[in-house]
Design a protein around this motif. Structure first.
Motif, short mmCIF file in Angstrom:
data_model
loop_
_atom_site.label_atom_id
_atom_site.label_comp_id
_atom_site.label_asym_id
_atom_site.label_seq_id
_atom_site.Cartn_x
_atom_site.Cartn_y
_atom_site.Cartn_z
N MET A 162 0.63 -0.93 0.04
CA MET A 162 -0.29 0.18 0.22
C MET A 162 0.68 1.44 -0.16
SD MET A 162 -2.52 -1.16 2.88
CE MET A 162 -3.68 -0.01 2.45
N GLY A 163 0.92 2.35 -0.86
CA GLY A 163 0.86 3.94 -0.67
C GLY A 163 2.21 3.70 -1.85
N GLU A 164 2.10 5.22 -1.68
CA GLU A 164 3.28 5.43 -2.65
C GLU A 164 4.64 5.64 -1.95
OE1 GLU A 164 4.29 5.73 -6.30
OE2 GLU A 164 5.89 6.76 -5.78
N PRO A 165 5.56 5.16 -2.74
CA PRO A 165 6.86 4.88 -1.57
C PRO A 165 7.78 6.44 -1.43
CG PRO A 165 6.86 2.96 -2.83
CD PRO A 165 6.19 4.26 -3.18
N LEU A 166 7.74 6.94 -3.12
CA LEU A 166 8.59 7.83 -3.81
C LEU A 166 7.34 9.40 -2.91
CD1 LEU A 166 10.24 7.29 -6.64
CD2 LEU A 166 10.84 7.17 -4.23
N ALA A 167 6.00 9.22 -2.28
CA ALA A 167 5.49 10.34 -1.25
C ALA A 167 6.11 10.24 -0.04
CB ALA A 167 4.29 9.94 -1.70
N ASN A 168 6.50 9.16 0.54
CA ASN A 168 7.13 8.78 2.06
C ASN A 168 8.64 8.67 2.09
OD1 ASN A 168 7.26 8.82 4.36
ND2 ASN A 168 6.25 6.84 4.73
N VAL A 197 4.53 5.69 -8.55
CA VAL A 197 3.98 6.22 -9.71
C VAL A 197 4.68 7.45 -10.58
CG1 VAL A 197 1.81 5.69 -9.00
CG2 VAL A 197 3.13 7.96 -8.39
N GLY A 198 5.56 7.28 -10.76
CA GLY A 198 6.41 8.48 -11.73
C GLY A 198 6.62 9.19 -10.96
N LEU A 199 7.16 10.05 -9.88
CA LEU A 199 7.79 10.76 -9.57
C LEU A 199 8.78 11.88 -9.63
CD1 LEU A 199 5.92 10.84 -5.69
CD2 LEU A 199 4.33 11.50 -7.69
N PRO A 201 10.81 14.54 -9.28
CA PRO A 201 11.50 14.77 -8.51
C PRO A 201 12.79 13.78 -7.74
CG PRO A 201 9.60 16.04 -8.49
CD PRO A 201 9.38 15.15 -8.89
N ALA A 202 11.60 12.55 -7.77
CA ALA A 202 11.84 11.88 -6.50
C ALA A 202 12.42 10.87 -6.71
CB ALA A 202 10.90 11.12 -5.59
N ILE A 203 12.45 10.76 -8.60
CA ILE A 203 13.45 9.62 -8.74
C ILE A 203 14.48 9.95 -9.58
CG2 ILE A 203 13.33 8.58 -11.47
CD1 ILE A 203 10.82 9.02 -11.98
N ARG A 204 14.73 12.00 -9.63
CA ARG A 204 15.49 12.18 -10.24
C ARG A 204 17.05 12.27 -8.81
NH1 ARG A 204 16.62 14.29 -14.53
NH2 ARG A 204 14.65 14.84 -15.84
N ARG A 205 16.15 12.57 -7.52
CA ARG A 205 16.71 12.34 -5.96
C ARG A 205 17.23 11.52 -5.66
NH1 ARG A 205 13.42 13.34 -0.37
NH2 ARG A 205 15.25 13.42 0.67
N MET A 206 16.79 9.88 -6.20
CA MET A 206 16.72 8.40 -5.98
C MET A 206 17.89 8.23 -6.76
SD MET A 206 13.48 5.56 -6.32
CE MET A 206 14.53 3.24 -6.63
N TYR A 237 3.02 14.86 -13.77
CA TYR A 237 4.31 14.66 -14.47
C TYR A 237 4.10 13.37 -15.80
CZ TYR A 237 5.70 15.61 -9.72
OH TYR A 237 6.43 16.58 -8.41
N PRO A 238 4.11 14.55 -16.61
CA PRO A 238 3.43 13.13 -17.86
C PRO A 238 4.49 13.03 -18.55
CG PRO A 238 3.64 15.43 -18.47
CD PRO A 238 3.62 15.95 -16.51
N LEU A 239 4.37 12.31 -19.34
CA LEU A 239 5.47 11.01 -19.63
C LEU A 239 6.75 11.83 -20.66
CD1 LEU A 239 3.15 9.19 -21.86
CD2 LEU A 239 4.24 8.50 -20.27
N GLY A 240 6.79 13.50 -20.81
CA GLY A 240 7.53 13.74 -21.53
C GLY A 240 8.13 14.21 -19.91
N MET A 241 7.36 14.79 -19.10
CA MET A 241 8.58 14.76 -17.24
C MET A 241 9.40 13.05 -17.37
SD MET A 241 7.33 17.59 -16.08
CE MET A 241 7.62 17.91 -14.86
#
Ligand code: SAH
Length: 355
Positions: A162-168, A197-199, A201-206, A237-241
């Motif tokens: 459950m949940g969105e890991p990159l939102a936490n 889901v594709g956050l 800024p968090a992917i860039r941080r990761m 965060y569309p596919l272009g981002m």
């Protein structure tokens, strides 16, 4: 609630607590060994600590934050799911999947989820709260104890409950470090995967984190128009981002990204859409997991029939995209994200946990 929760304390914080109690700092290492390597369920087990310290720990700290409410085995016996109650009454789920010689745990990072994907049972229930790092790690330790009894261990962890890991992000990453730490649970980072889901800024941080944790992205659609309805955060965060962030992630880490794609009957499962997906992913170091949608009561869509699943896979493979079809593992125990919670509260789940 004011008692410190042992699994939330870093070794430094544990040392500080023990020092204020007049205990030697090395006790912190002993306690960590009991918690993360011997999987102690109770401070009473910590037999190399003085009895007075055990009593004080039992009185002034908390260890068990998870109370199992429902536990279910799938009919094939390979999947086991537990619904846990947290101290504030919120509920989360964790799933153990056994295949080959692996024991893979799927754990939660939030109670509920704010991403509101309409097909997902957790998305339908809305967001309750973030889990602390200790509450995330506690799910792993619960199953580690069960596996100890069989002489097995947790070999892989996926942050796909459950949940969105990159939102936490902060608590999820603290949990990753604790699970990875040789003085902690000591599981290699490459044996962990975070699903998002594709956050962006968090992917860039990761991509800048030193731990080599795997990344999975819940894509589910090859175009913005369709993805906006299936994964609503796509509007932000569309596919272009998203796709440039993933290219940069791969360039920085040299790690393969997994794309999750739940096939929904006549929504996102045509061969033309497989072609669009192949175009989107061409040249990317990646792998696609196809899974027919696991039906949820309030989903507007249903799962694709097998022949469309295989046709979709064949089209991707023909374009050179490595693709795996996932079985509907654990479907009879509602093992999809958030589904056990819902089934339990709708009263159609027979097996209550005794204990
Ligand atoms: N929020 C994160 C992790 C939790 S969901 C994410 O979205 O990636 C883990 C995976 O299960 C995601 O790929 C999600 O889209 C998928 N999922 C959720 N409900 C599902 C269902 N009913 N059938 C198939 N896959 C589902």
């Amino acid at each position: 609630m004011t008692k410190p929760y042992l699994l939330n304390l870093s070794q430094v914080e544990l040392k500080e607590l023990l020092t204020t109690w007049g205990e030697p700092a090395y006790r912190a290492g002993q306690i960590e060994t009991w918690l993360y390597q011997r999987h102690a369920a109770d401070v009473a087990e910590m037999s190399n600590l003085p009895k007075s310290l055990r009593l004080r720990l039992a009185e002034e700290t908390g260890l068990n934050s998870l109370r199992p409410v429902v536990a279910l085995d799938s009919s094939d016996g390979y999947t086991h799911k537990t619904l846990f109650a947290l101290p504030d009454g919120r509920e989360i789920e964790a799933v153990l999947m056994r295949y080959d010689q692996r024991q893979t745990l799927c754990i939660s990072t939030q109670a509920g989820c704010a991403m509101a994907c309409p097909f997902c049972a957790t998305g339908q229930m809305g967001f309750m709260r973030n889990l602390s790092a200790g509450e995330i790690v506690a799910q792993v330790l619960y199953y580690a104890r069960q596996l100890d009894q069989e002489g097995r261990r947790v070999t892989n962890i996926v942050f796909m409950g459950m949940g969105e890991p990159l939102a936490n992000y902060a608590e999820t990453w603290r949990a990753v470090r604790r699970l990875n730490d040789p003085a902690g649970f000591n599981l290699g980072a490459r044996h962990m995967t975070i699903s998002t889901v594709g956050l962006v800024p968090a992917i860039r941080r990761m991509s800048k984190e030193p731990e080599q944790v795997g990344l999975a992205v819940s894509l589910h659609a090859p175009t913005d128009e369709l993805r906006n309805t299936i994964v609503p955060i796509n509007r932000r965060y569309p596919l272009g981002m998203l796709m440039p962030a993933l290219r940069d992630y791969i360039a920085a880490t040299h790690r393969r990204v997994t794309f999750e794609y739940a096939l929904m009957d006549r929504l996102n499962d045509s061969e033309a859409q497989a072609g669009q997906l192949a175009d989107l992913l061409r040249g990317l170091l990646c792998h696609v997991n196809l899974i027919p949608l696991n039906p949820t009561p309030n989903s507007p869509w249903s799962g694709s029939p097998d022949e469309r699943v295989y046709a979709f896979r064949d089209r991707l493979e023909a374009a050179g995209i490595p693709t795996t079809v996932r079985l509907r593992r654990g479907i009879d125990i509602a093992a999809g994200c958030g589904q056990l919670h819902n089934a339990h509260h709708q009263g159609n789940m027979a097996l209550a946990f005794s204990g």
